[in-house]
Scaffold this motif. Sequence first.
Motif, mmCIF file in Angstrom:
data_model
loop_
_atom_site.group_PDB
_atom_site.id
_atom_site.type_symbol
_atom_site.label_atom_id
_atom_site.label_comp_id
_atom_site.label_asym_id
_atom_site.label_seq_id
_atom_site.Cartn_x
_atom_site.Cartn_y
_atom_site.Cartn_z
ATOM 1 N N ARG A 159 0.867 -1.178 0.000
ATOM 2 C CA ARG A 159 0.000 0.000 0.000
ATOM 3 C C ARG A 159 0.906 1.231 0.000
ATOM 4 N NH1 ARG A 159 -5.221 1.453 1.919
ATOM 5 N NH2 ARG A 159 -5.763 -0.692 1.387
ATOM 6 N N ASP A 160 0.876 1.988 -1.102
ATOM 7 C CA ASP A 160 1.724 3.173 -1.247
ATOM 8 C C ASP A 160 3.186 2.766 -1.052
ATOM 9 O OD1 ASP A 160 -0.597 4.665 -1.635
ATOM 10 O OD2 ASP A 160 -0.831 5.033 0.505
ATOM 11 N N GLU A 161 3.871 3.386 -0.086
ATOM 12 C CA GLU A 161 5.283 3.070 0.151
ATOM 13 C C GLU A 161 5.468 2.015 1.241
ATOM 14 O OE1 GLU A 161 7.920 4.281 -1.634
ATOM 15 O OE2 GLU A 161 6.289 5.044 -2.885
ATOM 16 N N GLY A 162 4.365 1.439 1.702
ATOM 17 C CA GLY A 162 4.472 0.497 2.804
ATOM 18 C C GLY A 162 3.750 -0.805 2.540
ATOM 19 N N LEU A 163 3.517 -1.544 3.627
ATOM 20 C CA LEU A 163 2.802 -2.812 3.571
ATOM 21 C C LEU A 163 1.687 -2.797 4.614
ATOM 22 C CD1 LEU A 163 5.830 -5.309 3.445
ATOM 23 C CD2 LEU A 163 4.303 -4.746 1.537
ATOM 24 N N LEU A 164 0.548 -3.338 4.232
ATOM 25 C CA LEU A 164 -0.565 -3.522 5.159
ATOM 26 C C LEU A 164 -0.661 -5.008 5.502
ATOM 27 C CD1 LEU A 164 -3.590 -1.362 3.928
ATOM 28 C CD2 LEU A 164 -2.243 -1.051 5.999
ATOM 29 N N ALA A 165 -0.834 -5.295 6.779
ATOM 30 C CA ALA A 165 -1.020 -6.679 7.226
ATOM 31 C C ALA A 165 -2.384 -6.798 7.884
ATOM 32 C CB ALA A 165 0.082 -7.075 8.205
ATOM 33 N N TYR A 166 -3.170 -7.757 7.438
ATOM 34 C CA TYR A 166 -4.486 -8.007 8.017
ATOM 35 C C TYR A 166 -4.449 -9.348 8.736
ATOM 36 C CZ TYR A 166 -6.208 -4.499 4.669
ATOM 37 O OH TYR A 166 -6.413 -3.358 3.937
ATOM 38 N N THR A 167 -4.900 -9.373 9.984
ATOM 39 C CA THR A 167 -5.086 -10.682 10.603
ATOM 40 C C THR A 167 -6.304 -11.337 9.956
ATOM 41 O OG1 THR A 167 -6.377 -9.650 12.380
ATOM 42 C CG2 THR A 167 -4.047 -10.065 12.812
ATOM 43 N N LEU A 168 -6.229 -12.644 9.774
ATOM 44 C CA LEU A 168 -7.316 -13.406 9.165
ATOM 45 C C LEU A 168 -7.911 -14.353 10.194
ATOM 46 C CD1 LEU A 168 -5.700 -14.393 5.736
ATOM 47 C CD2 LEU A 168 -7.192 -12.450 6.209
ATOM 48 N N ARG A 169 -9.197 -14.523 10.129
ATOM 49 C CA ARG A 169 -9.851 -15.506 10.992
ATOM 50 C C ARG A 169 -9.500 -16.914 10.519
ATOM 51 N NH1 ARG A 169 -13.683 -11.465 9.916
ATOM 52 N NH2 ARG A 169 -14.196 -10.227 11.761
ATOM 53 N N THR A 170 -9.494 -17.856 11.430
ATOM 54 C CA THR A 170 -9.211 -19.237 11.066
ATOM 55 C C THR A 170 -10.468 -19.913 10.546
ATOM 56 O OG1 THR A 170 -9.700 -20.092 13.270
ATOM 57 C CG2 THR A 170 -7.440 -19.343 12.860
ATOM 58 N N LYS A 171 -10.295 -21.062 9.954
ATOM 59 C CA LYS A 171 -11.447 -21.809 9.430
ATOM 60 C C LYS A 171 -12.411 -22.183 10.546
ATOM 61 C CE LYS A 171 -12.639 -25.873 6.657
ATOM 62 N NZ LYS A 171 -13.514 -25.098 5.777
ATOM 63 N N ASP A 172 -11.877 -22.483 11.735
ATOM 64 C CA ASP A 172 -12.739 -22.854 12.866
ATOM 65 C C ASP A 172 -13.564 -21.671 13.361
ATOM 66 O OD1 ASP A 172 -11.810 -25.420 12.789
ATOM 67 O OD2 ASP A 172 -10.245 -25.101 14.288
ATOM 68 N N GLU A 173 -13.092 -20.445 13.144
ATOM 69 C CA GLU A 173 -13.813 -19.264 13.625
ATOM 70 C C GLU A 173 -14.946 -18.854 12.692
ATOM 71 O OE1 GLU A 173 -10.803 -16.374 15.954
ATOM 72 O OE2 GLU A 173 -10.186 -16.823 13.907
ATOM 73 N N VAL A 174 -14.819 -19.164 11.414
ATOM 74 C CA VAL A 174 -15.805 -18.726 10.430
ATOM 75 C C VAL A 174 -16.893 -19.783 10.278
ATOM 76 C CG1 VAL A 174 -16.169 -18.081 8.020
ATOM 77 C CG2 VAL A 174 -14.108 -17.333 9.206
ATOM 78 N N ARG A 175 -18.118 -19.381 10.522
ATOM 79 C CA ARG A 175 -19.238 -20.312 10.411
ATOM 80 C C ARG A 175 -19.636 -20.494 8.951
ATOM 81 N NH1 ARG A 175 -23.795 -18.408 14.550
ATOM 82 N NH2 ARG A 175 -24.762 -20.303 13.710
#
Length: 286
Positions: A159-175
Amino acid sequence: MVVRGRPTWQGHLKLSLVTCPVALYTGVRRAGDVHFNMLSAKTHNRIRMIPTDPETGPIDRADIVKGYEIDKDRYVIVTDDEIAAVRLESTRTIEIERFVDVADIDRMYWNEPYFMVPDGKLALEAYAVIREAMQRTDRIAIGRVVMHTRERLVAIEPRDEGLLAYTLRTKDEVRDPAEAFDDIPKTKADPAMVDIAEKIIAQLSGPFDPSKFNDRYEEALRKLIAEKQKGKGRIAEVEEPEDTKVVDLMAALRKSLGEGAGARRPAAAPKRKTSGARKAPTRKRA
């Protein structure tokens, strides 16, 4: 660094044999939320939450230990030192394990965003190499990181001059959506109503501007608090919308289409000569 505050996490970003020190800073701000304190109804003093043993009464926080319940009223006691000893590589290193297309990640899995910045001048070159390579390939990096006593999956994008990191939910968390949607009866929508609904959608379509969507509930709370400060009392009243009755659905759609046209009428399309039959659109040859 322009980023203010303490980093949420510090360690290394690793791509194969390329490694650079990085830090994660939260990408969201919660300071503006309205928070209420718990007060005594009689004295208006702020109450204190005192840890209490149901048998012996109040206890010091130094005498509190962590326990995992294995059965009713049966616990396995785990010390802070034992928890700290459970160290994974991802505790201090985010190793990129795979690159994927952004469309491959279901939006139900996306969670919190973080700014990933180089941690020190020595990290700049390796950081720039990883960022520019990702920009050229238009891919999302997948790795893992330990934060807040949990190993979390992270998706990293330039993103622009940097990096964005998103935490992702695990398969067990997503219904599974089927849990909610499978019981919905199959209903054939009236094509004429769908046509009108499509026109309403077209009238309301436009670019997403987050500044146009304020938290009206928080604004109302702040207004209430301001009025209470002045010694006024107020009860907020909100008119509840009526459910659309099936018999009135077409009328409601037509009325919505008319009101939308009055608020923002789209530019008229140029007139075309017609010869009675509609000409099929030409397709580009592959």
